[in-house]
Design a protein around this motif. Structure first.
Motif: not given
Length: 222
Positions: A198-222
């Motif tokens: 459960a710990r590894r599943f949670r970590q992968c899920f949250l890391l995926f959200l972070m990467v996804l969030g970073l891509e979206l946050v970069s939109r206004p600057f590219v």
């Protein structure tokens, strides 16, 4: 919890957020209603959280114009920020406890803030999820409380989009088709979760959200 959060992030990479939110209405509603009725505590949870739910509706409907009128790049920025904030918070999981006295006045405040964020981004995990986790609910009660919050948020967002002519009845057919992959994804996710910790599943899920969030946050600057 993962379906609307991840789906809004992924769909937001390829289409305007109002369309993504409309597409998710039925999958989010059905999966969260199923979660709400997984236990016997529905009446108690509704009685305890009704004021928070009312303010979620008010805040979501009032702020739903933002997801439509704001520049798509900045809407994506707001969505990415919401994903990153939630992922970072959940990753470190600070232990919070809300007293019964504080709950009475904090509940509507959290509901209103959650509603505004939902209306602006289509994501309804912050700050509702940390607040519900701090109430000392039993495991099954927490699952049902989250189901209630997400169900109310989904309906409120659909109403807000409809009032601003961003959600039409004919879109329900496309939303209905998305039920199949959503339910298939839930089934597959349960299989994957059964094979890793459960710990590894949670970590992968949250890391995926972070990467996804970073891509979206970069939109206004590219």
């Amino acid at each position: 919890m993962g379906l609307p959060t991840v789906a809004m992030g992924l769909l937001g990479m390829f289409m305007p957020l109002p369309i993504a939110a409309a597409l998710l209405v039925l999958p989010s509603f059905v999966t969260n209603v199923l979660q709400l009725f997984t236990g016997p505590s529905v009446k108690m949870i509704v009685s305890r959280l009704w004021l928070m739910m009312l303010l979620i509706v008010v805040g979501t409907v009032a702020a739903s114009s933002l997801i439509i009128t704001v520049n798509p790049a900045w809407s994506a920025f707001a969505l990415g920020t919401a994903l990153i904030v939630y992922a970072v918070f959940a990753m470190f999981s600070p232990s919070l406890t809300v007293s019964e006295a504080s709950e009475k006045w904090l509940s509507p405040v959290i509901g209103g803030v959650t509603g505004i964020i939902t209306g602006a981004t289509g994501v309804f995990v912050m700050p509702a999820v940390p607040f519900l986790q701090s109430l000392g609910l039993q495991k099954d009660e927490l699952v049902q409380a989250l189901g209630l919050s997400f169900t109310v948020s989904t309906v409120a967002l659909a109403a807000g989009l409809y009032l601003h002519d961003a959600f039409r009845v004919e879109q329900l057919s496309l939303s209905l088709f998305s039920l199949v992959p959503a339910l298939a994804g839930m089934w597959l996710g349960q299989k994957v979760r059964a094979r890793i910790s459960a710990r590894r599943f949670r970590q992968c899920f949250l890391l995926f959200l972070m990467v996804l969030g970073l891509e979206l946050v970069s939109r206004p600057f590219v």
